[in-house]
Design an enzyme around this catalytic site. Structure first.
Site, PDB file in Angstrom:
ATOM      1  N   ALA A 198      -6.639  25.988 -29.246  1.00  0.00           N
ATOM      2  CA  ALA A 198      -7.926  26.691 -29.556  1.00  0.00           C
ATOM      3  C   ALA A 198      -8.869  26.110 -28.339  1.00  0.00           C
ATOM      4  N   GLU A 237     -14.278  21.461 -31.932  1.00  0.00           N
ATOM      5  CA  GLU A 237     -13.044  21.453 -31.305  1.00  0.00           C
ATOM      6  C   GLU A 237     -12.738  19.450 -30.353  1.00  0.00           C
ATOM      7  N   LEU A 289     -34.992  30.863 -14.496  1.00  0.00           N
ATOM      8  CA  LEU A 289     -35.740  32.355 -15.265  1.00  0.00           C
ATOM      9  C   LEU A 289     -37.357  32.162 -15.807  1.00  0.00           C
ATOM     10  N   GLY A 290     -38.109  31.130 -15.175  1.00  0.00           N
ATOM     11  CA  GLY A 290     -39.357  30.116 -15.664  1.00  0.00           C
ATOM     12  C   GLY A 290     -39.456  31.079 -17.413  1.00  0.00           C
ATOM     13  N   HIS A 335     -17.928  15.482 -27.770  1.00  0.00           N
ATOM     14  CA  HIS A 335     -17.886  15.000 -25.723  1.00  0.00           C
ATOM     15  C   HIS A 335     -17.198  13.460 -26.346  1.00  0.00           C
ATOM     16  N   GLY A 340      -9.877  25.164 -42.057  1.00  0.00           N
ATOM     17  CA  GLY A 340     -10.703  24.304 -42.579  1.00  0.00           C
ATOM     18  C   GLY A 340      -9.361  23.084 -41.937  1.00  0.00           C
ATOM     19  N   PRO A 346     -16.974  17.442 -44.485  1.00  0.00           N
ATOM     20  CA  PRO A 346     -18.817  16.809 -45.423  1.00  0.00           C
ATOM     21  C   PRO A 346     -18.576  15.887 -44.837  1.00  0.00           C
TER      22      PRO A 346
HETATM   23  P1  TGC Z   1      -3.528  10.005 -34.064  1.00  0.00           P
HETATM   24  O1  TGC Z   1      -2.595   9.053 -35.040  1.00  0.00           O
HETATM   25  O2  TGC Z   1      -4.253   9.500 -32.661  1.00  0.00           O
HETATM   26  O3  TGC Z   1      -2.506  11.392 -34.288  1.00  0.00           O
HETATM   27  C1  TGC Z   1      -1.668  11.693 -35.175  1.00  0.00           C
HETATM   28  C2  TGC Z   1      -0.380  12.153 -35.187  1.00  0.00           C
HETATM   29  O4  TGC Z   1      -0.899  13.571 -33.983  1.00  0.00           O
HETATM   30  C3  TGC Z   1      -0.638  13.399 -32.453  1.00  0.00           C
HETATM   31  N1  TGC Z   1      -1.240  13.653 -31.955  1.00  0.00           N
HETATM   32  C4  TGC Z   1      -1.505  15.235 -31.345  1.00  0.00           C
HETATM   33  N2  TGC Z   1      -0.693  16.356 -31.378  1.00  0.00           N
HETATM   34  C5  TGC Z   1      -0.723  17.251 -30.664  1.00  0.00           C
HETATM   35  N3  TGC Z   1      -1.701  17.439 -30.348  1.00  0.00           N
HETATM   36  C6  TGC Z   1      -2.705  16.612 -30.229  1.00  0.00           C
HETATM   37  N4  TGC Z   1      -3.901  16.954 -29.663  1.00  0.00           N
HETATM   38  C7  TGC Z   1      -2.924  15.668 -30.686  1.00  0.00           C
HETATM   39  N5  TGC Z   1      -3.838  14.435 -31.397  1.00  0.00           N
HETATM   40  C8  TGC Z   1      -2.855  12.927 -31.242  1.00  0.00           C
HETATM   41  C9  TGC Z   1      -0.316  12.048 -32.818  1.00  0.00           C
HETATM   42  O5  TGC Z   1       0.599  11.593 -31.674  1.00  0.00           O
HETATM   43  C10 TGC Z   1      -0.034  11.621 -34.087  1.00  0.00           C
HETATM   44  O6  TGC Z   1       1.639  11.351 -34.127  1.00  0.00           O
HETATM   45  P2  TGC Z   1       2.160  10.684 -34.722  1.00  0.00           P
HETATM   46  O7  TGC Z   1       3.857  11.976 -34.395  1.00  0.00           O
HETATM   47  O8  TGC Z   1       2.349   9.392 -33.808  1.00  0.00           O
HETATM   48  O9  TGC Z   1       2.031  10.641 -35.786  1.00  0.00           O
HETATM   49  O10 TGC Z   1      -5.006  10.313 -35.195  1.00  0.00           O
HETATM   50  P3  TGC Z   1      -5.667   9.782 -35.056  1.00  0.00           P
HETATM   51  O11 TGC Z   1      -6.435   9.751 -36.595  1.00  0.00           O
HETATM   52  O12 TGC Z   1      -6.325   8.160 -34.602  1.00  0.00           O
HETATM   53  O13 TGC Z   1      -7.491  10.600 -34.896  1.00  0.00           O
HETATM   54  C11 TGC Z   1      -7.449  10.834 -33.475  1.00  0.00           C
HETATM   55  C12 TGC Z   1      -8.394  11.906 -32.630  1.00  0.00           C
HETATM   56  C13 TGC Z   1      -9.695  11.176 -32.957  1.00  0.00           C
HETATM   57  C14 TGC Z   1      -8.063  11.851 -31.358  1.00  0.00           C
HETATM   58  C15 TGC Z   1      -8.081  12.933 -33.271  1.00  0.00           C
HETATM   59  O14 TGC Z   1      -8.103  13.128 -34.468  1.00  0.00           O
HETATM   60  C16 TGC Z   1      -8.953  14.474 -33.223  1.00  0.00           C
HETATM   61  O15 TGC Z   1      -9.014  15.343 -32.244  1.00  0.00           O
HETATM   62  N6  TGC Z   1     -10.386  14.199 -33.597  1.00  0.00           N
HETATM   63  C17 TGC Z   1     -11.565  16.009 -33.294  1.00  0.00           C
HETATM   64  C18 TGC Z   1     -11.467  16.663 -34.752  1.00  0.00           C
HETATM   65  C19 TGC Z   1     -11.065  17.969 -33.987  1.00  0.00           C
HETATM   66  O16 TGC Z   1     -11.725  17.783 -32.703  1.00  0.00           O
HETATM   67  N7  TGC Z   1     -11.662  18.489 -34.874  1.00  0.00           N
HETATM   68  C20 TGC Z   1     -11.714  20.376 -35.069  1.00  0.00           C
HETATM   69  C21 TGC Z   1     -11.813  20.889 -35.787  1.00  0.00           C
HETATM   70  S1  TGC Z   1     -11.770  22.408 -35.653  1.00  0.00           S
HETATM   71  C22 TGC Z   1     -13.210  22.967 -34.911  1.00  0.00           C
HETATM   72  O17 TGC Z   1     -13.979  22.424 -34.586  1.00  0.00           O
HETATM   73  C23 TGC Z   1     -13.350  24.368 -34.049  1.00  0.00           C
HETATM   74  S2  TGC Z   1     -14.435  24.621 -33.763  1.00  0.00           S
HETATM   75  C24 TGC Z   1     -14.377  26.824 -33.675  1.00  0.00           C
HETATM   76  C25 TGC Z   1     -13.973  27.719 -32.485  1.00  0.00           C
HETATM   77  O18 TGC Z   1     -13.244  26.694 -32.119  1.00  0.00           O
HETATM   78  O19 TGC Z   1     -14.927  28.330 -31.802  1.00  0.00           O
HETATM   79  P1  FAD Z   2     -19.182  13.211 -36.434  1.00  0.00           P
HETATM   80  O1  FAD Z   2     -17.814  12.701 -36.117  1.00  0.00           O
HETATM   81  O2  FAD Z   2     -20.406  13.287 -37.727  1.00  0.00           O
HETATM   82  O3  FAD Z   2     -19.641  12.883 -35.185  1.00  0.00           O
HETATM   83  C1  FAD Z   2     -21.206  12.463 -34.867  1.00  0.00           C
HETATM   84  C2  FAD Z   2     -21.714  11.958 -33.766  1.00  0.00           C
HETATM   85  O4  FAD Z   2     -20.537  10.697 -33.552  1.00  0.00           O
HETATM   86  C3  FAD Z   2     -21.158  12.449 -32.675  1.00  0.00           C
HETATM   87  O5  FAD Z   2     -21.546  12.390 -31.721  1.00  0.00           O
HETATM   88  C4  FAD Z   2     -19.356  11.913 -32.562  1.00  0.00           C
HETATM   89  O6  FAD Z   2     -19.268  12.446 -30.943  1.00  0.00           O
HETATM   90  C5  FAD Z   2     -19.900  11.122 -32.706  1.00  0.00           C
HETATM   91  N1  FAD Z   2     -18.619   9.740 -32.782  1.00  0.00           N
HETATM   92  C6  FAD Z   2     -17.659   9.994 -33.944  1.00  0.00           C
HETATM   93  N2  FAD Z   2     -16.599   9.282 -33.305  1.00  0.00           N
HETATM   94  C7  FAD Z   2     -17.068   8.474 -33.047  1.00  0.00           C
HETATM   95  C8  FAD Z   2     -16.345   7.254 -32.508  1.00  0.00           C
HETATM   96  N3  FAD Z   2     -15.169   6.277 -33.270  1.00  0.00           N
HETATM   97  N4  FAD Z   2     -16.786   6.330 -31.457  1.00  0.00           N
HETATM   98  C9  FAD Z   2     -18.112   7.040 -30.990  1.00  0.00           C
HETATM   99  N5  FAD Z   2     -18.861   8.208 -31.176  1.00  0.00           N
HETATM  100  C10 FAD Z   2     -18.888   9.119 -32.059  1.00  0.00           C
HETATM  101  N6  FAD Z   2     -14.232  22.221 -37.838  1.00  0.00           N
HETATM  102  C11 FAD Z   2     -13.488  22.719 -38.364  1.00  0.00           C
HETATM  103  O7  FAD Z   2     -11.750  22.746 -39.297  1.00  0.00           O
HETATM  104  N7  FAD Z   2     -12.867  24.662 -38.528  1.00  0.00           N
HETATM  105  C12 FAD Z   2     -13.912  25.421 -37.808  1.00  0.00           C
HETATM  106  O8  FAD Z   2     -13.272  26.409 -37.590  1.00  0.00           O
HETATM  107  C13 FAD Z   2     -15.058  24.761 -37.435  1.00  0.00           C
HETATM  108  N8  FAD Z   2     -15.703  25.112 -36.606  1.00  0.00           N
HETATM  109  C14 FAD Z   2     -17.265  25.057 -36.100  1.00  0.00           C
HETATM  110  C15 FAD Z   2     -18.322  26.084 -36.003  1.00  0.00           C
HETATM  111  C16 FAD Z   2     -19.321  25.145 -35.641  1.00  0.00           C
HETATM  112  C17 FAD Z   2     -20.504  26.012 -34.954  1.00  0.00           C
HETATM  113  C18 FAD Z   2     -19.509  23.460 -35.514  1.00  0.00           C
HETATM  114  C19 FAD Z   2     -20.787  23.404 -35.369  1.00  0.00           C
HETATM  115  C20 FAD Z   2     -19.054  23.037 -36.111  1.00  0.00           C
HETATM  116  C21 FAD Z   2     -17.292  23.291 -36.212  1.00  0.00           C
HETATM  117  N9  FAD Z   2     -16.096  22.454 -37.035  1.00  0.00           N
HETATM  118  C22 FAD Z   2     -15.130  23.671 -37.182  1.00  0.00           C
HETATM  119  C23 FAD Z   2     -17.070  21.218 -36.802  1.00  0.00           C
HETATM  120  C24 FAD Z   2     -16.365  20.230 -35.829  1.00  0.00           C
HETATM  121  O9  FAD Z   2     -14.576  20.555 -35.584  1.00  0.00           O
HETATM  122  C25 FAD Z   2     -17.028  18.694 -36.101  1.00  0.00           C
HETATM  123  O10 FAD Z   2     -18.438  19.899 -36.330  1.00  0.00           O
HETATM  124  C26 FAD Z   2     -16.515  17.977 -34.884  1.00  0.00           C
HETATM  125  O11 FAD Z   2     -14.935  17.970 -34.478  1.00  0.00           O
HETATM  126  C27 FAD Z   2     -17.649  16.812 -35.581  1.00  0.00           C
HETATM  127  O12 FAD Z   2     -17.329  16.303 -36.377  1.00  0.00           O
HETATM  128  P2  FAD Z   2     -18.786  15.840 -37.045  1.00  0.00           P
HETATM  129  O13 FAD Z   2     -19.829  17.031 -36.981  1.00  0.00           O
HETATM  130  O14 FAD Z   2     -18.397  15.646 -38.418  1.00  0.00           O
HETATM  131  O15 FAD Z   2     -19.169  14.569 -36.266  1.00  0.00           O
END
Ligand code: TGC
Ligand code: FAD
Length: 389
Positions: A247, A368, A343-344, A371, A135, A139
């Site tokens: 992941a 994750e 596939l039409g 894009h 988690g 929201p």
């Molecule tokens: P930022 O200041 O850049 O980073 C904070 C600290 O973390 C380090 N860091 C990383 N370390 C390891 N791996 C990475 N990919 C890292 N990215 C950053 C960074 O060096 C820093 O370290 P330190 O020691 O300097 O404190 O953090 P920010 O707040 O500016 O955010 C950067 C950003 C936007 C790239 C990041 O927050 C992000 O990746 N946002 C996307 C959120 C996301 O991907 N959520 C996924 C939730 S889980 C999910 O979706 C599961 S889907 C289900 C499935 O897989 O099937």
């Molecule tokens: P938002 O962050 O609100 O983004 C909305 C739109 O704005 C997107 O197009 C985004 O690209 C764009 N945007 C956001 N910030 C910027 C920026 N700085 N510049 C330009 N564009 C921007 N999360 C977990 O923690 N654990 C899970 O197991 C997990 N499973 C998931 C399963 C499913 C089916 C789905 C759909 C999501 C899951 N997630 C999970 C959450 C997922 O990681 C988030 O949906 C994702 O990180 C995007 O966050 P958001 O949906 O709040 O979109």
């Protein structure tokens, strides 16, 4: 048939070890026999095929890269990628289950847990007796998890957690949730267990994507979490983001599996479906689509294999993983949509798979790291200037 060798045009199979090939073929056979025949029904009903979990455990695909002493199969990163590829050939929901359980929940416990936490949870999770979720998203905080509002307040003997998480894969069926919360010492990871007072995980309904996956809210109303459930090694948001790398790597491979499934389906269909007196595959416009898709799938496969080597050598930078996740999820979505058109009208029936894959890949494109977020990660890597805020 010319030089076509299945959707492995550059013979990447030749690069695999015996073990990697064996793992891939075992999971491929399992998915063909046990997943493909039932998955459309689960997607239609909006249910996850929970009955497959013990079989996945038996195959050794839950926590497959972890050491044997914790119940893992000690497989290499390419094996893990191939497992994801084959699971997602069946359905992204199955790969999502495995990604979250293994790469996010088990990995977090393995990388940041105490010895006691590892021994308590990992072997049982590897056997599929306990299910994990992760988690991070809330929201109001998705792409920007640093802004999370879930709070961990110190109490006698542990922490009290208050807040909610959203979009959590496996949430409702999970026995243990790795929950990230803002504590006095910064962002920390906690093991929140099913049944803890004040904790609930209602399933989210109404999804048009990943319908065969369980997606949930995690609600924490002053949940008292003992000190022994704090992940001692997870200090700061970087720990949570490090789990995402695992992941995202699997998603890059999994997307290729979904694209391959759609490509094979469209090819088989167009070879036999006759219009204007010849098979559809004999028309130039359709051949151009096959050529473009084959090229994109091949490029994505090459990315995966090189990334696998880098990761095995401990050299995969997180921006390199972002590049592959971004490219391959986009590629697979494009391929699935194109195959659906080929596939039409039949393409909109769920007895065919391409439209289900396309719908699933909409979520894969977004989770994750969307894009756009991966675009910004690459932008920062190239220019040295962060443009997230
Ligand atoms: P930022 O200041 O850049 O980073 C904070 C600290 O973390 C380090 N860091 C990383 N370390 C390891 N791996 C990475 N990919 C890292 N990215 C950053 C960074 O060096 C820093 O370290 P330190 O020691 O300097 O404190 O953090 P920010 O707040 O500016 O955010 C950067 C950003 C936007 C790239 C990041 O927050 C992000 O990746 N946002 C996307 C959120 C996301 O991907 N959520 C996924 C939730 S889980 C999910 O979706 C599961 S889907 C289900 C499935 O897989 O099937
Ligand atoms: P938002 O962050 O609100 O983004 C909305 C739109 O704005 C997107 O197009 C985004 O690209 C764009 N945007 C956001 N910030 C910027 C920026 N700085 N510049 C330009 N564009 C921007 N999360 C977990 O923690 N654990 C899970 O197991 C997990 N499973 C998931 C399963 C499913 C089916 C789905 C759909 C999501 C899951 N997630 C999970 C959450 C997922 O990681 C988030 O949906 C994702 O990180 C995007 O966050 P958001 O949906 O709040 O979109």
């Amino acid at each position: 048939m010319g030089d076509y060798r299945g959707v492995d045009f550059y013979g990447l199979d030749d690069l695999l070890t015996e073990e990697q090939r064996m793992v891939r073929d075992t999971v491929r056979d399992f998915v063909s026999a046990e997943v493909v025949p039932i998955i459309a029904g689960h997607a239609r009903d909006g249910t996850f095929p929970l009955e497959l979990v013990p079989k996945l455990a038996e195959l050794g695909v839950l926590g497959p890269t972890l050491p044997e002493e914790y119940g893992g199969a000690a497989l290499d990163d390419v094996c893990y990628g191939l497992i994801c590829q084959e699971l997602e050939r069946g359905d992204s929901a199955l790969r999502s289950f495995a990604s979250v359980h293994s790469s996010l929940a088990m990995h977090a416990i393995f990388a940041f847990g105490s010895e006691e936490q590892k021994r308590r949870w990992l072997p049982r999770m590897a056997r599929g007796e306990k299910i994990g979720c992760f988690g991070l998203t809330e929201p109001d905080h998705g792409s920007d998890p640093a802004g999370m509002s879930t709070r961990a307040t110190r109490i006698d003997g542990g922490h009290s957690l208050h807040g909610s998480k959203m979009w959590i894969t496996n949430g409702t069926i999970a026995d243990v949730a790795v929950v990230w919360a803002q504590a006095e010492s910064g962002v920390r990871g906690f093991l929140v267990e099913k049944g803890m007072k004040g904790f609930s995980a209602p399933e989210m309904k109404g999804k048009l994507s990943l319908r065969a996956s369980v997606t949930s809210e995690l609600v924490m109303e002053d949940v008292e979490v003992p000190e022994g459930n704090l992940l001692p090694g997870a200090k700061g948001l970087g720990a949570a983001l490090a789990c995402l790398n695992q992941a995202r790597f699997g998603i890059a491979w999994g997307s290729v599996g979904a694209a391959q499934a759609c490509f094979e389906e469209a090819l088989a269909y167009q070879r036999t479906r006759v219009q204007f007196g010849k098979p559809l595959a004999g028309f130039q416009l359709n051949q151009a689509k096959f050529a473009d898709m084959l090229t994109e799938i091949t490029k994505a496969q090459l990315l995966c294999h090189r990334l696998g080597s880098l990761k095995s050598a401990g050299k995969a930078a997180h921006a390199q993983i972002s590049l592959a996740k971004r490219n391959n999820a986009r590629m697979a979505l494009d391929v699935a949509r194109t195959c659906r058109t080929m596939l039409g009208a039949n393409g909109i029936l769920d007895e065919y798979h391409s439209m289900r894959h396309a719908a699933n890949l909409e979520a894969v494109y977004t989770y994750e790291g969307t894009h756009e977020i991966h675009t910004l990660i690459l932008g920062a890597a190239v220019t040295g200037i962060e443009a997230f805020r």
